[in-house]
Scaffold this motif. Sequence first.
Motif, mmCIF file in Angstrom:
data_model
loop_
_atom_site.group_PDB
_atom_site.id
_atom_site.type_symbol
_atom_site.label_atom_id
_atom_site.label_comp_id
_atom_site.label_asym_id
_atom_site.label_seq_id
_atom_site.Cartn_x
_atom_site.Cartn_y
_atom_site.Cartn_z
ATOM 1 N N LEU A 284 0.840 -1.193 0.000
ATOM 2 C CA LEU A 284 0.000 0.000 0.000
ATOM 3 C C LEU A 284 0.874 1.241 0.000
ATOM 4 O O LEU A 284 2.026 1.214 0.436
ATOM 5 N N ASP A 285 0.289 2.316 -0.494
ATOM 6 C CA ASP A 285 0.994 3.602 -0.452
ATOM 7 C C ASP A 285 0.985 4.134 0.971
ATOM 8 O O ASP A 285 -0.077 4.346 1.559
ATOM 9 N N ALA A 286 2.169 4.363 1.510
ATOM 10 C CA ALA A 286 2.264 5.023 2.813
ATOM 11 C C ALA A 286 1.910 6.493 2.624
ATOM 12 O O ALA A 286 2.375 7.130 1.683
ATOM 13 N N THR A 287 1.083 7.021 3.497
ATOM 14 C CA THR A 287 0.628 8.396 3.334
ATOM 15 C C THR A 287 0.770 9.192 4.623
ATOM 16 O O THR A 287 0.792 8.629 5.716
ATOM 17 N N ILE A 288 0.868 10.500 4.463
ATOM 18 C CA ILE A 288 0.861 11.432 5.581
ATOM 19 C C ILE A 288 -0.404 12.260 5.477
ATOM 20 O O ILE A 288 -0.692 12.833 4.413
ATOM 21 N N ARG A 289 -1.161 12.318 6.559
ATOM 22 C CA ARG A 289 -2.388 13.111 6.570
ATOM 23 C C ARG A 289 -2.057 14.537 6.988
ATOM 24 O O ARG A 289 -1.395 14.762 8.007
ATOM 25 N N VAL A 290 -2.524 15.483 6.182
ATOM 26 C CA VAL A 290 -2.195 16.893 6.415
ATOM 27 C C VAL A 290 -3.427 17.766 6.140
ATOM 28 O O VAL A 290 -4.400 17.318 5.527
ATOM 29 N N ASN A 291 -3.344 19.000 6.588
ATOM 30 C CA ASN A 291 -4.364 20.007 6.297
ATOM 31 C C ASN A 291 -3.734 21.138 5.499
ATOM 32 O O ASN A 291 -2.521 21.336 5.521
ATOM 33 N N GLY A 292 -4.574 21.897 4.837
ATOM 34 C CA GLY A 292 -4.057 23.018 4.053
ATOM 35 C C GLY A 292 -5.184 23.823 3.450
ATOM 36 O O GLY A 292 -6.330 23.769 3.912
ATOM 37 N N SER A 293 -4.869 24.552 2.410
ATOM 38 C CA SER A 293 -5.870 25.396 1.766
ATOM 39 C C SER A 293 -5.532 25.600 0.297
ATOM 40 O O SER A 293 -4.374 25.459 -0.124
ATOM 41 N N ILE A 294 -6.573 25.927 -0.469
ATOM 42 C CA ILE A 294 -6.402 26.278 -1.873
ATOM 43 C C ILE A 294 -5.853 27.704 -1.943
ATOM 44 O O ILE A 294 -6.306 28.591 -1.219
ATOM 45 N N VAL A 295 -4.869 27.936 -2.806
ATOM 46 C CA VAL A 295 -4.268 29.260 -2.925
ATOM 47 C C VAL A 295 -4.190 29.658 -4.396
ATOM 48 O O VAL A 295 -4.111 28.813 -5.290
ATOM 49 N N LEU A 296 -4.218 30.956 -4.625
ATOM 50 C CA LEU A 296 -4.050 31.513 -5.963
ATOM 51 C C LEU A 296 -2.786 32.365 -5.952
ATOM 52 O O LEU A 296 -2.687 33.335 -5.190
ATOM 53 N N ARG B 144 -15.141 22.831 -8.083
ATOM 54 C CA ARG B 144 -15.031 24.277 -8.202
ATOM 55 C C ARG B 144 -14.128 24.764 -7.083
ATOM 56 O O ARG B 144 -14.512 24.795 -5.923
ATOM 57 N N LEU B 145 -12.920 25.149 -7.433
ATOM 58 C CA LEU B 145 -11.912 25.503 -6.454
ATOM 59 C C LEU B 145 -11.753 27.015 -6.379
ATOM 60 O O LEU B 145 -11.634 27.688 -7.404
ATOM 61 N N ILE B 146 -11.742 27.541 -5.154
ATOM 62 C CA ILE B 146 -11.649 28.977 -4.930
ATOM 63 C C ILE B 146 -10.560 29.242 -3.898
ATOM 64 O O ILE B 146 -10.394 28.487 -2.928
ATOM 65 N N ASP B 147 -9.823 30.297 -4.115
ATOM 66 C CA ASP B 147 -8.755 30.697 -3.202
ATOM 67 C C ASP B 147 -9.277 30.787 -1.769
ATOM 68 O O ASP B 147 -10.280 31.443 -1.498
ATOM 69 N N GLY B 148 -8.587 30.105 -0.841
ATOM 70 C CA GLY B 148 -8.966 30.139 0.566
ATOM 71 C C GLY B 148 -9.736 28.930 1.052
ATOM 72 O O GLY B 148 -9.936 28.781 2.264
#
Length: 406
Positions: free
Chosen positions: A78-90, A308-312
Motif C-alpha cells: 500500500l501507499d504510505a501516506t501522511i495526513r495533512v491540512n491546508g488550503s487552496i491558494v491563488l 469548483r476551487l476557490i482561493d482560501g
Amino acid sequence: MKDNIKRLAIVIAATLVAVGGFTLLSHGDDDHHDAHAGHSQAEDEHHDEEQDFKNIPLTAKQIATIDLKTDSVQHRELDATIRVNGSIVLRPQSMGNVASLMGGVVKNILVKNGQHVTKGQVVATIENTDVVTLQREYYAAYKECEMAQIEKQRQETLAQQGAGVQKNRQQAERNYQVAHATMIGIGRQLQQMGISTHAVGRGQFTTTFPLRAPISGTVCQLNAPLGSYADMQTPLMTIRNNDQVECDLNVFEKDLQKVNKGDRVLLALTNQPGIEVSGQVYGINDYFNDGTKSVAVHVKLDGNAKARLIDGMFVTGRIATGRQRCKALPSKAIVNTEGKTYIFALDKKGKNGDCVFSRHEVTTGVTDSGYTEVELCKHIQDGQQIVTENVFYLASLIGEHGEHNH
C-alpha cells in the motif's frame, strides 16, 4: 417487486431471530458477564485493542439472506501516506489588476463582477484630454521621421551616383536614426495606453483610451463607478484566474523528511463531501510557517479537477510517500464507532452452517485502492476469517451501526 418485498421480510425476520438469540445468549451466559465485570477495571487501567463482543450468532439462513462474506487478512503493498491540512491558494501570477497608466475619468465599464474575460479584452475606457498632447507629439515625430527618411534615401542615391558628399550622407543617417528613436519612444507610451499609433500617424486623435485585461479570468472587486476619477495607484478592478489555483499543505516537522518533490497528493474538500482532487508536490519551503512548527508544501493540481476551487478553501490531504508491505483488509470490512475502529471475526462454524462471530478493536494505518492497513489484536489467529461484506448487519446486532471506512 414481490421478490424484493419477500427478501426484505426474510431479512427482518432473520434480524429479529438473531437479536432474540443474542439476547438469550447474553442473559444465559452469566459466567461470561461476571468474569467480564470482574476484570473490567483492569481493562480500563490498561486499555489495548480488545475482543469486546463475543458469541454473536447467525444462522446459515441469515448468512445466505444478507450475503455475508468472509476472507482472511492479506499482505499487500500500500501507499504510505501522511495526513495533512491546508488550503487552496491563488498565486500572484494568476491575479491581475486593471489600472490606468494616466489619470482620467471613467467613461465606460464594459464588464460586470463575476464575468469571465480573456487576456487583452477591453474592460473599460478612460477619458483625459491631456492624452491629445502625447498624440500630437507622436504625430510630429512621425512626420519628422518621414522627412528624415526621405533625406537619407536622397543622400544615398547621390552617393551611388558619385555626386554626394560623405558628410551630408552621414548627417542624414544620424538625423533619421534620432527621429526614428523619438517616434518609437512616444509610440511605446501610446501603445501601453491602448492607443493605435497607426491611427495617430494618420492624424486621427482621441481623448479616450481603453483599459485591457492583463490575464484571462473572472472579474472581481470593481472599485470605480462611472464618472469617477481613476488614478494610477488605484486599480479599477481585479481579475483572478481560478483555473490556475494550487494548494499549500502544512507538514509538521516530524514528517518533513518523508516528503519529496514529485510525491502524489490526494485532497478532500471540506465544503464539498465526496469530491477528491489529485496533484503533485512541486516545492517545499525551507522555513516554518508563522507561529507554527509546520512547513508549507506546494502542490500543483491536476488539470482534470472537476471541483469548483476557490482561493482560501480548506482541504484535508494525503501525501503518498512510498510503498510498504503490510497486513490489510478491504476498507468496507472496518467499522468506526465513537472514535474506535473494529472488525468482526468468525469464531465457530457449525456443520449446519450456523456461525458465531466476535467483534475486535484494531488499529488502522494507510488506506489505498480500497484496502486499509490493520494492526490486529492478539485474539485474532493467523488465517482466521474476517467479515468483509455487509459487516453493518453484525454491527446492528449489537446496537452500533457505526461508519464504514472508504
